[in-house]
Design a protein around this motif. Structure first.
Motif, short mmCIF file in Angstrom:
data_model
loop_
_atom_site.label_atom_id
_atom_site.label_comp_id
_atom_site.label_asym_id
_atom_site.label_seq_id
_atom_site.Cartn_x
_atom_site.Cartn_y
_atom_site.Cartn_z
N ARG A 124 0.83 -1.20 0.00
CA ARG A 124 0.00 0.00 0.00
C ARG A 124 0.88 1.27 0.00
N LEU A 128 1.17 4.24 -2.80
CA LEU A 128 0.90 5.63 -2.44
C LEU A 128 2.14 6.52 -2.56
N THR A 190 -10.46 10.98 5.71
CA THR A 190 -10.24 11.60 4.40
C THR A 190 -8.89 12.29 4.32
N GLU A 191 -8.51 12.97 5.39
CA GLU A 191 -7.24 13.69 5.41
C GLU A 191 -6.65 13.64 6.81
N ALA A 231 1.55 15.28 3.64
CA ALA A 231 0.86 14.82 2.43
C ALA A 231 0.76 13.30 2.41
N ALA A 232 1.83 12.62 2.81
CA ALA A 232 1.82 11.16 2.82
C ALA A 232 0.80 10.62 3.82
N SER A 234 -1.89 12.09 4.84
CA SER A 234 -3.23 12.34 4.33
C SER A 234 -3.62 11.30 3.29
N ARG A 235 -2.68 10.96 2.40
CA ARG A 235 -2.98 9.91 1.41
C ARG A 235 -3.27 8.58 2.10
N LEU A 236 -2.48 8.25 3.10
CA LEU A 236 -2.68 6.98 3.80
C LEU A 236 -3.97 6.99 4.59
N ALA A 238 -6.75 8.55 3.93
CA ALA A 238 -7.86 8.33 3.00
C ALA A 238 -7.89 6.89 2.49
N SER A 239 -6.72 6.29 2.33
CA SER A 239 -6.64 4.94 1.78
C SER A 239 -7.19 3.90 2.74
#
Length: 382
Positions: A124, A128, A190-191, A231-232, A234-236, A238-239
């Motif tokens: 994952r 990402l 989400t973030e 940023a990383a 936040s992506r995680l 949401a994932s």
């Protein structure tokens, strides 16, 4: 300490973990009435909680699922928010059972499983674009140093250098050099919102060279790294639908960083960050679980920001607590409590002008406590 008669209600929040004193302190600071269940029911935990129940221990310092479910059924209302601390990292099935019967405030079983299964987690992170160490089911490639870890393990007791995992339930992770850092953050599914960075260290034991020792903070990272990590995360978030307080264990090297693991629950850094200028962290956790993230700047060193350190003091030998511990100690066992060698006795706190100052005071207090308790150790041995 138990009344098995019927649910009592009247609590604003239910807090569960191996040791839940930090959560109880945050609840008190937030003005919340807390029902607390953990393995110790220490003196300060009982003082902070509206009600405290000591849970049965299983396999050393593990929660007994049946005992936990029975205690919750008798003392907690299903609609009261249930916040989980340490002790559930390897138990997504138990988290699912709790979520089915109570109002879970935090990440669910699917999120926990996604973060704690090392091979799918690494895939994952790669998808990402998040830097991370390699993981191996067998011997690592030649020239790659590795650490053996237990899947779902926490606290560092399970981590050892190794060239081969011992079997099912274990894996190897590439060993990276750099500074051990924890990022405290909130997720709303989400973030993410970064709150603060702390440094971490080990308290090595003969059979546990990477046993968790403590943390201190805040400290500042260069803006580029902060932006990349935010940023990383936040992506995680949401994932995997991460919700509430969490911490990211990082290794920071010269101009680079790697994500080692995510702990999707309130953790040890409550002891250093649940204080002004930050608002009560448990309140932030509950808000994040319903989608609300605060508009807060990253906590960094400054004139109005104290640097705090907190370390675990482990029993060097079997001992019995004879007297009350100093005011700078938390998780305080009641006099008469017997503690086995190697088990945690208490948490020691210190505040200083900067990281070095706070850690130096912490070391002095650890030494004072060690000498004060040595008489008790000898008395038990005799």
């Amino acid at each position: 300490m138990r009344d098995r008669s019927r649910p009592e209600g009247g609590f604003d929040v239910v807090l569960v973990g191996i040791a839940a004193r930090g959560l109880a302190a945050s609840a008190r600071r937030a003005g919340l009435s807390a029902f607390v269940l953990d393995l110790f029911a220490d003196e300060d935990t009982r003082a902070l909680a509206a009600r405290s129940v000591r849970l049965r221990r299983r396999d050393g310092l593990a929660l007994d699922p049946d005992d936990l479910l029975a205690a919750l059924s008798h003392h907690a209302e299903p609609h009261t928010p249930l916040v989980l601390g340490t002790g559930f990292e390897d138990a997504p099935d138990l988290v699912a059972r709790l979520a089915a019967r109570f109002r879970l405030a935090g990440s669910g079983a699917e999120t926990l499983a996604a973060l704690k299964e090392p091979f799918s987690f690494a895939k994952r992170l790669a998808a990402l674009g998040i830097p991370h160490p390699g993981v191996f089911a067998g011997p690592p490639p030649e020239g790659v140093a590795a650490l053996e870890k237990r899947i779902g393990g926490s606290g560092g007791n399970h981590v050892r250098p190794s060239a081969r995992p011992r079997g099912p339930g274990w894996y190897l992770q590439e060993r990276l050099e750099g500074r051990s850092v924890s990022a405290l953050f909130l997720g709303n599914g989400t973030e993410a919102r970064l709150l603060a960075f702390s440094e971490q260290w080990c308290a090595p034991a003969e059979d546990a060279p990477f046993r968790y020792g403590g943390c201190a903070g805040p400290f500042a990272l260069e803006h580029r790294l902060v932006a990349e990590i935010h940023a990383a995360l936040s992506r995680l978030t949401a994932s995997v639908d991460l919700k509430g307080l969490a911490s990211a264990d990082l290794i920071i090297g010269p101009g680079a960083w790697h994500l080692i693991e995510i702990n999707p629950r309130p953790g040890a850094s409550l002891d250093i960050f649940d204080a002004p200028p930050l608002p009560p962290l448990l309140r932030l956790h509950l808000d994040a679980c319903i989608g609300k993230l605060p508009d807060l700047p990253l906590l960094v060193p400054g004139a109005k920001v104290a640097t705090r350190a907190a370390g675990l003091f482990y029993a060097p030998a079997a001992m019995e607590i004879r007297d009350a511990l100093p005011a700078w100690a938390a998780d305080r066992p009641a006099p008469g409590t017997r503690i086995a060698a190697g088990e945690p006795v208490c948490t020691v706190h210190a505040t200083g002008r900067d990281l070095a100052d706070a850690r130096a005071l912490l070391a002095r207090r650890m030494d004072l406590l060690s000498r004060a308790l040595s008489m008790a150790s000898r008395a038990v041995a005799e």
